[in-house]
Motif scaffolding. Structure first.
Motif, PDB file in Angstrom:
ATOM      1  N   MET A  66     -12.128  -5.653  -9.513  1.00 43.38           N
ATOM      2  CA  MET A  66     -10.872  -5.376 -10.215  1.00 43.38           C
ATOM      3  C   MET A  66      -9.705  -5.509  -9.262  1.00 43.38           C
ATOM      4  SD  MET A  66      -9.785  -1.956 -12.315  1.00 43.38           S
ATOM      5  CE  MET A  66      -8.200  -1.859 -13.138  1.00 43.38           C
ATOM      6  N   THR A  67      -8.598  -6.070  -9.719  1.00 42.69           N
ATOM      7  CA  THR A  67      -7.423  -6.278  -8.889  1.00 42.69           C
ATOM      8  C   THR A  67      -6.461  -5.103  -9.027  1.00 42.69           C
ATOM      9  OG1 THR A  67      -7.607  -8.652  -9.201  1.00 42.69           O
ATOM     10  CG2 THR A  67      -5.516  -7.824  -8.377  1.00 42.69           C
ATOM     11  N   HIS A  68      -5.975  -4.620  -7.887  1.00 38.03           N
ATOM     12  CA  HIS A  68      -5.014  -3.534  -7.878  1.00 38.03           C
ATOM     13  C   HIS A  68      -3.807  -3.954  -7.058  1.00 38.03           C
ATOM     14  CE1 HIS A  68      -7.954  -0.660  -9.511  1.00 38.03           C
ATOM     15  NE2 HIS A  68      -8.824  -1.215  -8.698  1.00 38.03           N
ATOM     16  N   GLN A  69      -2.652  -3.439  -7.410  1.00 42.31           N
ATOM     17  CA  GLN A  69      -1.492  -3.569  -6.546  1.00 42.31           C
ATOM     18  C   GLN A  69      -1.354  -2.285  -5.734  1.00 42.31           C
ATOM     19  OE1 GLN A  69       2.161  -5.644  -7.775  1.00 42.31           O
ATOM     20  NE2 GLN A  69       1.356  -5.555  -9.865  1.00 42.31           N
ATOM     21  N   ILE A  70      -1.070  -2.424  -4.469  1.00 39.76           N
ATOM     22  CA  ILE A  70      -0.866  -1.255  -3.620  1.00 39.76           C
ATOM     23  C   ILE A  70       0.567  -1.267  -3.115  1.00 39.76           C
ATOM     24  CG2 ILE A  70      -3.284  -1.094  -2.931  1.00 39.76           C
ATOM     25  CD1 ILE A  70      -2.448  -2.362  -0.226  1.00 39.76           C
ATOM     26  N   ASP A  71       1.106  -0.081  -2.873  1.00 33.44           N
ATOM     27  CA  ASP A  71       2.483  -0.002  -2.398  1.00 33.44           C
ATOM     28  C   ASP A  71       2.530  -0.027  -0.873  1.00 33.44           C
ATOM     29  OD1 ASP A  71       1.703   2.552  -1.588  1.00 33.44           O
ATOM     30  OD2 ASP A  71       2.751   3.575  -3.219  1.00 33.44           O
ATOM     31  N   LYS A  72       3.735  -0.058  -0.362  1.00 40.52           N
ATOM     32  CA  LYS A  72       3.959  -0.172   1.077  1.00 40.52           C
ATOM     33  C   LYS A  72       3.319   0.988   1.841  1.00 40.52           C
ATOM     34  CE  LYS A  72       7.840  -0.511   4.355  1.00 40.52           C
ATOM     35  NZ  LYS A  72       9.305  -0.715   4.452  1.00 40.52           N
ATOM     36  N   LYS A  73       3.428   2.195   1.303  1.00 37.67           N
ATOM     37  CA  LYS A  73       2.885   3.368   1.985  1.00 37.67           C
ATOM     38  C   LYS A  73       1.370   3.282   2.107  1.00 37.67           C
ATOM     39  CE  LYS A  73       2.795   8.432   1.757  1.00 37.67           C
ATOM     40  NZ  LYS A  73       3.241   9.625   0.983  1.00 37.67           N
ATOM     41  N   THR A  74       0.720   2.875   1.032  1.00 36.69           N
ATOM     42  CA  THR A  74      -0.741   2.741   1.056  1.00 36.69           C
ATOM     43  C   THR A  74      -1.175   1.662   2.031  1.00 36.69           C
ATOM     44  OG1 THR A  74      -0.892   3.450  -1.246  1.00 36.69           O
ATOM     45  CG2 THR A  74      -2.782   2.250  -0.342  1.00 36.69           C
ATOM     46  N   PHE A  75      -0.484   0.530   2.012  1.00 35.12           N
ATOM     47  CA  PHE A  75      -0.827  -0.570   2.923  1.00 35.12           C
ATOM     48  C   PHE A  75      -0.676  -0.134   4.376  1.00 35.12           C
ATOM     49  CE2 PHE A  75       0.362  -5.017   4.565  1.00 35.12           C
ATOM     50  CZ  PHE A  75      -0.961  -5.351   4.772  1.00 35.12           C
ATOM     51  N   ALA A  76       0.393   0.568   4.695  1.00 39.73           N
ATOM     52  CA  ALA A  76       0.593   1.053   6.060  1.00 39.73           C
ATOM     53  C   ALA A  76      -0.544   1.979   6.483  1.00 39.73           C
ATOM     54  CB  ALA A  76       1.938   1.767   6.169  1.00 39.73           C
ATOM     55  N   ALA A  77      -0.998   2.830   5.543  1.00 42.16           N
ATOM     56  CA  ALA A  77      -2.109   3.729   5.849  1.00 42.16           C
ATOM     57  C   ALA A  77      -3.394   2.951   6.100  1.00 42.16           C
ATOM     58  CB  ALA A  77      -2.302   4.725   4.706  1.00 42.16           C
ATOM     59  N   TRP A  78      -3.633   1.910   5.300  1.00 48.26           N
ATOM     60  CA  TRP A  78      -4.825   1.091   5.495  1.00 48.26           C
ATOM     61  C   TRP A  78      -4.801   0.382   6.844  1.00 48.26           C
ATOM     62  CZ3 TRP A  78      -5.999  -1.742   0.206  1.00 48.26           C
ATOM     63  CH2 TRP A  78      -6.354  -0.772  -0.745  1.00 48.26           C
ATOM     64  N   LEU A  79      -3.641  -0.074   7.262  1.00 49.93           N
ATOM     65  CA  LEU A  79      -3.533  -0.755   8.557  1.00 49.93           C
ATOM     66  C   LEU A  79      -3.854   0.172   9.721  1.00 49.93           C
ATOM     67  CD1 LEU A  79      -0.293  -2.872   7.962  1.00 49.93           C
ATOM     68  CD2 LEU A  79      -2.599  -3.776   8.312  1.00 49.93           C
ATOM     69  N   ALA A  80      -3.812   1.479   9.466  1.00 53.77           N
ATOM     70  CA  ALA A  80      -4.017   2.450  10.547  1.00 53.77           C
ATOM     71  C   ALA A  80      -5.336   3.202  10.453  1.00 53.77           C
ATOM     72  CB  ALA A  80      -2.863   3.461  10.545  1.00 53.77           C
ATOM     73  N   ASP A  81      -6.139   2.960   9.406  1.00 53.33           N
ATOM     74  CA  ASP A  81      -7.290   3.840   9.194  1.00 53.33           C
ATOM     75  C   ASP A  81      -8.552   3.450   9.950  1.00 53.33           C
ATOM     76  OD1 ASP A  81      -8.461   1.756   7.736  1.00 53.33           O
ATOM     77  OD2 ASP A  81      -8.079   2.657   5.776  1.00 53.33           O
ATOM     78  N   GLY A  82      -8.556   2.266  10.620  1.00 61.27           N
ATOM     79  CA  GLY A  82      -9.688   1.885  11.448  1.00 61.27           C
ATOM     80  C   GLY A  82     -10.868   1.281  10.711  1.00 61.27           C
ATOM     81  N   ARG A  83     -10.846   1.248   9.398  1.00 57.79           N
ATOM     82  CA  ARG A  83     -11.934   0.653   8.632  1.00 57.79           C
ATOM     83  C   ARG A  83     -11.736  -0.864   8.531  1.00 57.79           C
ATOM     84  NH1 ARG A  83     -11.102   2.890   3.193  1.00 57.79           N
ATOM     85  NH2 ARG A  83     -12.848   1.489   2.687  1.00 57.79           N
ATOM     86  N   GLU A  84     -12.818  -1.558   8.158  1.00 54.93           N
ATOM     87  CA  GLU A  84     -12.696  -3.002   7.979  1.00 54.93           C
ATOM     88  C   GLU A  84     -11.633  -3.309   6.930  1.00 54.93           C
ATOM     89  OE1 GLU A  84     -16.038  -5.459   7.331  1.00 54.93           O
ATOM     90  OE2 GLU A  84     -17.053  -4.890   9.189  1.00 54.93           O
ATOM     91  N   LEU A  85     -10.785  -4.255   7.259  1.00 58.77           N
ATOM     92  CA  LEU A  85      -9.694  -4.634   6.362  1.00 58.77           C
ATOM     93  C   LEU A  85      -9.360  -6.100   6.588  1.00 58.77           C
ATOM     94  CD1 LEU A  85      -7.329  -3.873   4.386  1.00 58.77           C
ATOM     95  CD2 LEU A  85      -5.964  -3.439   6.448  1.00 58.77           C
ATOM     96  N   ALA A  86      -9.296  -6.861   5.502  1.00 60.36           N
ATOM     97  CA  ALA A  86      -8.854  -8.256   5.574  1.00 60.36           C
ATOM     98  C   ALA A  86      -7.462  -8.362   4.969  1.00 60.36           C
ATOM     99  CB  ALA A  86      -9.825  -9.163   4.821  1.00 60.36           C
ATOM    100  N   VAL A  87      -6.594  -9.116   5.644  1.00 61.28           N
ATOM    101  CA  VAL A  87      -5.241  -9.354   5.137  1.00 61.28           C
ATOM    102  C   VAL A  87      -4.965 -10.842   5.214  1.00 61.28           C
ATOM    103  CG1 VAL A  87      -2.781  -8.874   5.396  1.00 61.28           C
ATOM    104  CG2 VAL A  87      -4.461  -7.079   5.911  1.00 61.28           C
ATOM    105  N   LEU A  88      -4.532 -11.408   4.098  1.00 64.43           N
ATOM    106  CA  LEU A  88      -4.160 -12.825   4.048  1.00 64.43           C
ATOM    107  C   LEU A  88      -2.724 -12.944   3.553  1.00 64.43           C
ATOM    108  CD1 LEU A  88      -7.337 -14.464   2.439  1.00 64.43           C
ATOM    109  CD2 LEU A  88      -6.696 -14.428   4.864  1.00 64.43           C
ATOM    110  N   ASP A  89      -1.894 -13.598   4.349  1.00 62.10           N
ATOM    111  CA  ASP A  89      -0.531 -13.916   3.942  1.00 62.10           C
ATOM    112  C   ASP A  89      -0.589 -15.282   3.277  1.00 62.10           C
ATOM    113  OD1 ASP A  89       2.155 -14.661   3.769  1.00 62.10           O
ATOM    114  OD2 ASP A  89       2.693 -13.615   5.608  1.00 62.10           O
TER     115      ASP A  89
END
Length: 361
Positions: free
Chosen positions: A1-24
């Protein structure tokens, strides 16, 4: 399922240390040098054809970032229908991410320039300016310029007389290009990152030559009023036996403080098939060597590029990285020497690509 996340959530994900993929997924000319996220740029028109190369497991938490006009949501929905699971789009895209400025914004990867400046300041890497280099040449000094960029970049324009040796090839090709230990060596790129890392690699490896980086590389050279040379005017060839012995001797010095992990092919297969952890299998030899022979499921990732712009290949933060090289491991050891300092979990797989040919002879 596709979700939109806000800036605050994205910033938290960038800092949480878990696996994360980001594509611009914006066009390459819009992204430029990857700022402000320093995430992998995979434009929307290439996304569906190439995403598996950049994100090996389809269950990875993934964020698509666009220009705020809806392309990320549409792409995420389409990918979800093709087996991708934990997909998200950044609400508002880059405009929303940067609406209050870029100061103190978290990034996906460590930007190359701050990293190499820290290395330079810590190690006091020697520097040579364009006017100084030209003065040495005018005075007949024994000096060589080594350009550590890729061959296509070198071909477009380089300091006249420079020799093209991409960064990961430096120790393997050094003695053939610089046979005299009295020759001054100036390492160049287009700006700073690969020049500084190249120069410091040679210094850390204990070569006898004086080694420095060219301040601002080709940019500094042209800003000083000097012209560039085009074409593949001078590049490396097959490493001689003497060059291989030189590399072998100096790799021990380069790696003396590195905590290197070596694995075999069976371990690599187990890691890359692990459903709970992402592992990249990156062949750091030259593209030509990769084309001639390579391990199944490995990706050609020229080592010199990984040194300065790892985010162009490594789209999953927290992934394991296996560096594939020949039995000498000269390229893999250089890449590991620097990537480990940036927090990557690195293992080396040294494989004899000529074993089958020798057995058949």
């Amino acid at each position: 399922m596709t979700h939109q996340i806000d800036k605050k959530t994205f910033a938290a994900w960038l800092a949480d240390g878990r696996e994360l993929a980001v594509l611009d997924i914006r066009p390459a000319d819009e992204v430029g040098y990857a700022s402000p996220l320093f995430a992998t740029n995979l434009p929307a028109d290439r996304l569906f054809a190439e995403i598996d190369r950049f994100i090996p497991r389809r269950s990875i938490r993934t964020v698509l970032v666009d220009d705020g006009k809806g392309a990320a949501v549409a792409a995420a929905e389409a990918l979800s229908k093709n087996g991708w699971g934990d997909l998200h789009a950044l609400k508002g895209g880059i405009p929303a991410w940067t609406e209050k400025g870029t100061d103190n914004l978290p990034t996906f990867d460590v930007p190359g320039l701050p990293f190499v400046k820290k290395i330079r300041d810590e190690k006091q890497t020697p520097v040579v300016f364009a006017a100084e280099l030209q003065a040495w040449r005018d005075a007949g000094e024994d000096v060589i310029v080594i350009d550590t960029r890729t061959l296509p970049e070198f071909e477009k324009g380089h300091v006249p007389g420079a020799v093209a040796i991409p960064g990961a090839e430096l120790l393997l090709r050094f003695r053939d290009s610089v046979p005299n230990p009295q020759t001054k060596v100036v390492v160049s790129c287009a700006g700073l990152p690969r020049a500084i890392l190249g120069a410091q690699t040679l210094i850390d490896a204990g070569v006898d030559n004086f080694v420095a980086y060219l301040d601002e590389g080709t940019r500094g050279w042209t800003e000083a009023g000097f012209g560039l040379e085009q074409g593949l005017t001078a590049t490396f060839g097959k490493a001689s036996d003497q060059a291989v012995r030189f590399a072998e001797d100096h790799l021990a010095t380069l790696s003396k403080d590195d905590q290197l992990t070596f694995i075999d092919l069976e371990t690599a297969k187990a890691w890359t098939s692990d459903p709970e952890r992402t592992t990249y299998l990156l062949d750091v030899r030259t593209p030509e060597e990769f084309a001639a022979d390579h391990l199944p499921h490995s990706i050609s990732s020229e080592g010199g590029q990984l040194l300065g712009v790892a985010y162009r290949t490594l789209s999953v933060r927290g992934a394991r990285v296996i560096l594939v090289d020949d039995p000498l491991g000269a390229r893999a050891r250089i890449v590991a020497h620097w990537l480990a300092r940036r927090g990557f979990e690195i293992a080396l797989l040294l494989h004899d690509f000529n074993a089958e040919k020798r057995a058949a002879a």
